[in-house]
Design a protein around this motif. Structure first.
Motif, PDB file in Angstrom:
ATOM      1  N   GLU A 142       0.758  -1.026  -0.319  1.00  0.00           N
ATOM      2  CA  GLU A 142       0.171   0.837   0.414  1.00  0.00           C
ATOM      3  C   GLU A 142       0.432   1.565  -0.196  1.00  0.00           C
ATOM      4  OE1 GLU A 142      -2.769  -0.354   2.258  1.00  0.00           O
ATOM      5  OE2 GLU A 142      -3.879   2.043   2.336  1.00  0.00           O
ATOM      6  N   LYS A 192       0.365   4.887  -0.580  1.00  0.00           N
ATOM      7  CA  LYS A 192      -1.251   6.126  -0.394  1.00  0.00           C
ATOM      8  C   LYS A 192      -2.258   6.083  -0.277  1.00  0.00           C
ATOM      9  CE  LYS A 192       2.718  10.046  -0.028  1.00  0.00           C
ATOM     10  NZ  LYS A 192       3.595   9.284  -1.257  1.00  0.00           N
ATOM     11  N   ASP A 193      -2.970   6.114  -1.902  1.00  0.00           N
ATOM     12  CA  ASP A 193      -4.405   6.212  -1.834  1.00  0.00           C
ATOM     13  C   ASP A 193      -4.300   4.473  -2.977  1.00  0.00           C
ATOM     14  OD1 ASP A 193      -3.244   8.055  -3.295  1.00  0.00           O
ATOM     15  OD2 ASP A 193      -5.298   9.206  -3.765  1.00  0.00           O
ATOM     16  N   GLU A 194      -2.813   4.292  -3.405  1.00  0.00           N
ATOM     17  CA  GLU A 194      -3.515   3.372  -4.156  1.00  0.00           C
ATOM     18  C   GLU A 194      -2.372   1.789  -3.836  1.00  0.00           C
ATOM     19  OE1 GLU A 194      -1.832   5.584  -7.454  1.00  0.00           O
ATOM     20  OE2 GLU A 194       0.737   4.735  -6.961  1.00  0.00           O
ATOM     21  N   ASP A 198      -5.865  -0.289  -6.927  1.00  0.00           N
ATOM     22  CA  ASP A 198      -6.242   0.780  -6.996  1.00  0.00           C
ATOM     23  C   ASP A 198      -7.356   0.304  -5.323  1.00  0.00           C
ATOM     24  OD1 ASP A 198      -6.395   2.946  -8.626  1.00  0.00           O
ATOM     25  OD2 ASP A 198      -7.378   2.256  -9.300  1.00  0.00           O
TER      26      ASP A 198
END
Ligand code: MN
Length: 321
Positions: free
Chosen positions: A258, A260-262, A295
């Motif tokens: 992981e 951040k957001d991805e 994602d």
């Protein structure tokens, strides 16, 4: 022996240029930095009057290889730009690379993006550092202990210390020549493979938590909680992808980290071709080593399923099971 028709043209461009910018990919590895800094050193020694800049970010772990330089956008107007080890233009580190007067690509990844006006792309060579060492010979430009150290570091990095199948007889010849310049391989290995307690303990977590499917696909999930627990960065975690490669029965394996957001996906293989799968998930790379980005954790299962599809029919040759 390498056959690169563009080699002479590229030397002519170097000789004609006053300012030369050397770029490579983001999140550099030893090959990206070794080829970049090694080529700078070779050009500067041969042509002391030229202005040669190395551009991009660098991770602290690899700062022993050398420092990057500050450049301004207007310096690109008349510059020759050499982009090393970077298959597609999105991965070039430094925003101005393609603004150069002339752009040259030198790389060993599959050629998916012809962003340059001249290029040497040879996927049969272990590393971009090996290409640069070969070019120095073709161009008749001298290598010294420092450039030899840098290029050797790149070859060592991309061949996994000469154990991957990309290490050819020619790779060993070039490595032998480079060692002949008196480089301190002890220092190199000490600096390249040093670790810290937090990383070591994260590696312990990886080894404790690797899962293997029936068809020989290994996988580990490193989410943000795990990174926090071990005070580790996503980059440090990704480097552990080969830590369980010796596991019996393993055909290909993948690490999900992981960031951040991805979720970064590192895929490795001992036989099944995996870069086609990486391409389906915003990535790419070599047939046996590729990266991608997803994602959501739901997609993790899709990636594993796709790897199982290529792993299941694969069998190792010349091996008693
Ligand atoms: Mn490389």
């Amino acid at each position: 022996m390498a056959h690169w028709p563009e080699a002479t043209t590229i030397l002519n461009l170097i000789e004609a240029a006053d300012t030369i910018m050397i770029h490579r990919h983001v999140r550099p590895d030893p090959d990206a930095l070794g080829s970049q800094l090694g080529l700078k050193r070779i050009i500067e020694r041969a042509y002391p009057d030229k202005h040669v800049y190395v551009v991009g970010g660098i991770a602290r772990d690899l700062e022993f290889l050398g420092k990057m330089q500050h450049v301004e956008p207007e310096m690109y107007d008349e510059a020759l730009v050499l982009v090393l080890d970077t298959a597609n233009h999105e991965r070039i580190d430094g925003p101005c690379a393609l603004k150069g007067k002339t752009v040259v690509k030198i790389d060993h990844h599959p050629d998916e993006d012809e962003y340059a006006t001249h290029q040497i792309v040879d996927t049969t060579v272990s590393s971009t550092s090996e290409i640069v060492a070969e070019l120095a010979r073709i161009w008749d430009l001298a290598i010294d202990e420092q450039s030899a150290f840098l290029l050797f570091a790149g070859i060592v990095g991309d061949t996994g210390r000469f154990q991957f199948r990309n290490a050819t007889p020619r790779t060993f010849e070039i490595a032998s020549d480079l060692i002949g310049y008196g480089i301190d391989t002890n220092r190199l290995y000490r600096q390249m493979y040093k670790t810290n307690l937090a990383t070591l303990q994260l590696q312990g977590y990886v080894l404790q938590n690797v899962q293997v499917t029936e068809s020989g696909v290994g996988y580990v999930k490193i989410d943000a909680d795990v990174l926090r627990t071990f005070h580790a960065t996503p980059e440090a975690a990704s480097l552990l992808v080969n830590s369980f490669s010796g596991l019996e029965g393993l055909k290909c394996w993948v690490m999900f980290v992981e960031n951040k957001d991805e979720i970064r996906v590192r895929i490795r293989s001992k036989g099944p071709v995996i870069n086609e799968i990486a391409k389906r998930y915003r990535g790419g790379g070599h047939p046996m080593a590729a990266g991608a980005t997803i994602d959501t954790w739901e997609e993790m299962d899709d990636v594993i399923a796709a790897l199982e599809e290529v792993a299941a029919p694969f069998e190792f040759e010349n091996e008693e099971s």
